[in-house]
Design an enzyme around this catalytic site. Structure first.
Site, short mmCIF file in Angstrom:
data_model
loop_
_atom_site.label_atom_id
_atom_site.label_comp_id
_atom_site.label_asym_id
_atom_site.label_seq_id
_atom_site.Cartn_x
_atom_site.Cartn_y
_atom_site.Cartn_z
N ASP A 96 2.10 14.00 14.66
CA ASP A 96 2.27 13.90 13.21
C ASP A 96 0.91 13.80 12.52
OD1 ASP A 96 3.68 13.94 10.88
OD2 ASP A 96 4.28 11.83 10.94
N THR A 124 8.19 6.26 6.51
CA THR A 124 9.48 6.41 7.17
C THR A 124 9.78 5.22 8.06
OG1 THR A 124 8.88 8.73 7.24
CG2 THR A 124 10.83 8.08 8.50
N LYS A 157 1.63 -3.74 8.64
CA LYS A 157 2.71 -2.74 8.63
C LYS A 157 3.99 -3.40 9.13
CE LYS A 157 4.07 1.85 10.18
NZ LYS A 157 3.64 3.15 10.71
N ILE A 213 0.84 -1.20 0.00
CA ILE A 213 0.00 0.00 0.00
C ILE A 213 0.87 1.24 0.00
CG2 ILE A 213 -1.70 1.34 1.28
CD1 ILE A 213 -2.68 -1.27 2.54
N GLU A 263 4.89 2.90 1.58
CA GLU A 263 6.11 2.73 2.36
C GLU A 263 6.44 4.06 2.99
OE1 GLU A 263 9.34 0.87 0.43
OE2 GLU A 263 10.65 1.10 2.18
N VAL A 287 6.84 -0.48 5.98
CA VAL A 287 6.12 -0.72 4.73
C VAL A 287 4.74 -1.23 5.10
CG1 VAL A 287 6.25 -1.92 2.52
CG2 VAL A 287 8.33 -1.55 3.85
N VAL A 288 3.74 -0.78 4.39
CA VAL A 288 2.38 -1.23 4.69
C VAL A 288 1.86 -2.05 3.51
CG1 VAL A 288 0.06 -0.52 5.37
CG2 VAL A 288 2.03 0.87 6.05
N1 LIG Z 1 -4.54 0.26 8.46
C1 LIG Z 1 -4.26 0.74 7.25
N2 LIG Z 1 -5.06 0.45 6.21
C2 LIG Z 1 -4.80 0.91 4.99
N3 LIG Z 1 -3.76 1.69 4.71
C3 LIG Z 1 -2.91 2.02 5.69
C4 LIG Z 1 -3.12 1.56 7.01
N4 LIG Z 1 -2.14 2.05 7.79
C5 LIG Z 1 -1.37 2.78 7.00
N5 LIG Z 1 -1.81 2.77 5.73
C6 LIG Z 1 -1.23 3.46 4.58
O1 LIG Z 1 0.16 3.44 4.69
C7 LIG Z 1 0.64 4.77 4.75
C8 LIG Z 1 1.83 4.82 5.65
O2 LIG Z 1 1.45 4.35 6.90
P1 LIG Z 1 2.08 4.97 8.19
O3 LIG Z 1 1.88 6.44 8.14
O4 LIG Z 1 1.56 4.26 9.37
O5 LIG Z 1 3.61 4.60 7.96
P2 LIG Z 1 4.86 5.46 8.25
O6 LIG Z 1 6.03 4.65 7.89
O7 LIG Z 1 4.82 5.92 9.64
O8 LIG Z 1 4.61 6.65 7.24
P3 LIG Z 1 5.12 8.15 7.29
O9 LIG Z 1 6.45 8.18 6.69
O10 LIG Z 1 4.09 8.86 6.45
O11 LIG Z 1 5.09 8.61 8.69
C9 LIG Z 1 -0.53 5.63 5.18
O12 LIG Z 1 -0.42 6.95 4.71
C10 LIG Z 1 -1.68 4.90 4.54
O13 LIG Z 1 -1.80 5.28 3.19
#
Ligand SMILES: Nc1ncnc2c1ncn2[C@@H]1O[C@H](COP(=O)(O)OP(=O)(O)OP(=O)(O)O)[C@@H](O)[C@H]1O
Length: 749
Positions: free
Chosen positions: A527, A413, A432, A409, A411, A416-417
């Protein structure tokens, strides 16, 4: 409140017909009138009645400090006699920033010059570090009410634990004024709830030394008496004897030693010696004496360094500070001997602050991060080299192989999701994967915090983490989350039309409810942005990404200002304030509200300076009269261009012939209040929830009436975003994180 579609949402009826990007609504028979109300009812049930009011008084750093002073004057006064002077001599007042009666809109300029500002600022006289508050800022009744940190709540539970070790564990029943946190319902099989998760009442904690040390313990100040958190960190929560708030720490420790302590090891992350109970929960009570005899697993106890411990803030007692690395990664112990050896070391106080971590002063580690932590590097570690605790930690966790990965879905910071399917149930979930860029360095603190918080929190507006699963190696960890079809950023980029006011109201209400839950539980998200707001096709909004979230507490500690993605970052952070509080999230909400209305980010700066410039151009350059304390902020040494006028209304007019998003007077008032410069005067989440805008027509759309959109599941959201609109924030954020890790204070360090 019931309302018919034709009456309440005429604008949407029209708009939806035009929209190509929207799909059919659910059948109206299926729609419950007043769905939102009933949803809110659920939310209300989760809340503690007083917490909202209480929050009002502690939303600012100054107020927190005040509370700290009020409750722990003697302890704090040692370290800061100046502050003590303020509170001991003059009674509890806001320290530093005062709430002025000057009524100005955010960014509204007075005719005062810069020199006027200086005169204004004399109300705060700094003299040899002694801050004297000149203004009369008597505490409101609400302020007086706040004596406790809601985080520290279950002294009754503690008492129960004294009664009987064999007593059946009971679920935590938060005491006033605690938040309604952490009662994971039975739907979450790996979440146990121990009635004796011992957090001391704030009062008593106020008298505790921030970090207490005893041998063989790991302290994990948790955001709640959540089983998940303690077990996740593989520690044992200790009881806290403080009931009247007047016991000294020595007594506290003594009592702890003699007290049977429930060992909560409810999750698969927990250490051994547990006995299974229903639904996979494992709850164990262990007496302190018994505990000491056990060389392994590591015994832990929860200790509050302040009345409201920091999430992910870990205190490894008896370990040397060199045990941790410079990036907030935590390595797991190599062997039992490691534990024995380390547990034998006594007296070192270990305390982790995020910033400390980033500076390389972090002190938490479960073991030294030396070159021998082989097990952490091997894909399939040799059984002999895996510490028992790790085995225990993982033994209950399902394997990620039980999920079929469908597609990536996004990636971010920190991870990866993926979209994935539970092979057993067929459920679609989001996985995640915790990013372990430097695998040798152990488990990232940010991820630990996120998992802790998300496992602990349960709220309709917070994304639900169902469980943690493991990959083929110990360093391959996944959070299994409920799957959400969209994030608001990607969604808005794909939408042809903007959200209507009533839709924005629906989204904002849900968002505010989620943020209220966080703030009521002493957590700053730090955030909030549209890509961290998920939306499903049931019209439900959920906050995700708690990688930067942390607990805040009293006395307020300096935190890094390198939080919140640039576009949503509050001016106090941009100006280098290190003491901040819930108001930073409220600013982000203002930016989000504006973005939801206009479908474009409000302040899209490329650098911190550019960001400030963009804010000042719209809201006017702040000064001491609209933002007392402004001139003292570290970043204000930079010569800003003085923009005289607040142009926000022009961007969101009451009526528009230019295509600008329309916003009623009440809506503008809310936006204005969210984007108030002075964090002291910025609207709180409780006030925002009560705002008139949500009560005027067009009323908030019911979730069930929210439009649905084609699922974005088959696409990599970020990949698509990058093609459509490169996000300068990614690079910026990475840079800042690296800076922070290296100990740089950034622009204003
Ligand atoms: N439960 C979920 N269902 C569907 N999509 C999700 C879910 N959790 C996260 N995502 C997708 O994945 C993206 C990244 O998730 P998340 O923000 O938790 O990761 P991160 O590594 O902390 O990202 P960032 O670099 O934006 O802080 C989200 O913007 C969203 O599009």
């Amino acid at each position: 409140m019931a309302a018919g579609r034709s009456v309440r949402y005429p604008d949407h009826e029209l708009r939806d017909q035009d929209s190509n990007s929207r799909f059919s609504r659910r059948d109206s028979d299926h729609v419950r009138n007043g769905a939102l109300d009933s949803e809110k009812g659920r939310v209300i049930n989760l809340r503690h009645g007083d917490s909202g009011k209480d929050r009002d008084m502690i939303r600012s750093g100054a107020r927190q400090q005040e509370r700290g002073m009020v409750n722990s004057g003697s302890r704090l006064s040692k370290s800061n006699p100046g502050i003590r002077e303020v509170f001991m001599d003059r009674g509890p007042k806001r320290c530093g920033f005062s709430a002025r009666s000057v009524d100005r809109e955010p960014g509204e300029l007075s005719s005062e010059s810069g020199s006027d500002d200086l005169i204004e600022s004399e109300s705060l006289v700094k003299n040899n570090g002694v801050v004297k508050q000149v203004e009369n800022t008597a505490r409101s009744p609400v302020e007086k009410k706040r004596k406790f940190s809601p985080i520290i709540w279950d002294r009754d539970d503690h008492e129960r634990s004294n009664l009987s070790r064999n007593e059946k564990p009971v679920e935590v029943t938060p005491l006033p004024p605690p938040p309604p946190l952490i009662k994971r319902s039975s739907q979450s099989p790996r979440v146990g709830c121990d009635g004796n998760s011992h957090f001391s009442p704030a009062k008593s904690n106020m008298h505790q030394d921030p970090v207490q040390v005893s041998d063989s313990t790991v302290s994990v100040p948790a955001l709640s008496p959540s089983v998940e958190m303690s077990s996740l960190c593989m520690v044992e929560q200790s009881s806290n004897p403080g009931q009247d708030g007047k016991q000294e720490e020595a007594a506290h420790l003594e009592e702890e030693e003699n007290m049977p302590t429930r060992h909560i090891s409810s999750s698969r992350w927990a250490a051994g010696n547990s006995s299974p109970t229903d639904e996979g929960e494992v709850v164990e009570e262990v007496g302190a004496n018994k505990r000491r005899k056990k060389p392994f697993p590591v015994q832990g106890r929860l200790r509050n360094k302040s009345q409201t411990p920091e999430v992910g803030e870990l205190v490894r007692e008896g370990y040397r500070s060199s045990d941790s690395d410079e990036r907030g990664h935590h390595s797991l112990p190599r062997s039992r001997d490691d534990f024995k050896e380390k547990d034998a070391v006594k007296g070192d106080k270990m305390d982790i602050d995020e910033e400390e971590h980033r500076r390389g002063n972090s002190s938490y580690s479960l073991s030294e991060t030396d070159s021998d932590d082989e097990y952490a590097r091997h894909e399939t570690p040799e059984p002999a080299s895996i510490p028992l605790r790790s085995i225990n930690m993982l033994q209950g966790c399902r394997s990620v192989d039980e999920f079929e990965r469908l597609n990536k879905i996004d990636e971010g910071t920190y991870g990866v999701v993926y979209r994935a399917k539970d092979k057993k149930t067929g459920d679609i979930v989001a996985l995640k994967k915790v990013k372990m860029e430097k695998e040798r360095e152990g488990f990232p603190l940010t991820s630990l915090r996120e998992i802790n918080i998300l496992l602990s929190f349960h709220h309709p507006s917070i994304v639900d983490v169902k469980e943690v699963v493991v990959g083929s190696s110990l360093d391959s960890i996944f959070m299994v989350m409920e799957y959400m079809e969209h994030d608001l950023k990607a969604l808005m980029e794909s939408m042809k039309q903007r959200f209507s006011q009533s839709e924005v109201k629906c989204l904002m209400l849900q968002l505010l409810e989620g943020v209220k839950y966080l703030h009521d539980n002493w957590v700053l998200h730090r955030d909030l942005k549209t890509s961290n707001l998920l939306l499903n096709n049931r019209g439900e909004l959920k906050i995700c990404d708690f990688g930067l979230a942390r607990q805040y507490g009293s006395p307020l500690k300096p935190y890094t200002h390198l939080v919140v993605t640039l576009w949503y970052r509050a001016p106090e952070l941009l100006l280098g304030a290190k003491q901040y509080s819930t108001a930073i999230d409220m600013w982000s909400l203002g930016c989000i509200m504006a973005e939801l209305l206009s479908k474009a980010p409000l302040f899209n700066g490329k650098t911190e300076f550019d960001q400030l410039d963009k804010i000042f151009r719209i809201l006017g350059t702040p000064n001491e009269s609209i933002w007392p304390g402004f001139s003292k902020l570290p970043g204000v040494k930079v010569n800003f261009v003085k923009h005289q006028y607040n142009l926000l209304r022009k961007k969101f007019p009451a009526t528009s012939f230019t295509g600008a998003p329309v916003l009623s007077d009440a809506g503008f008032d809310l936006l204005n209040k969210l984007l108030t410069y002075d964090p002291e005067r910025r609207i709180t989440v409780d006030e925002a929830l009560k705002h008139d805008w949500f009560r005027e027509v067009p009323l908030p759309k019911s979730k069930d009436f929210m439009p649905t959109f084609p699922a974005q599941h088959a696409q990599d959201r970020r990949g698509r975003r990058m093609v459509k609109s490169p996000d300068p924030l990614e690079e910026q954020r990475r840079k800042e994180l690296t800076q922070a890790e290296l100990g740089s204070g950034g622009l204003f360090g």
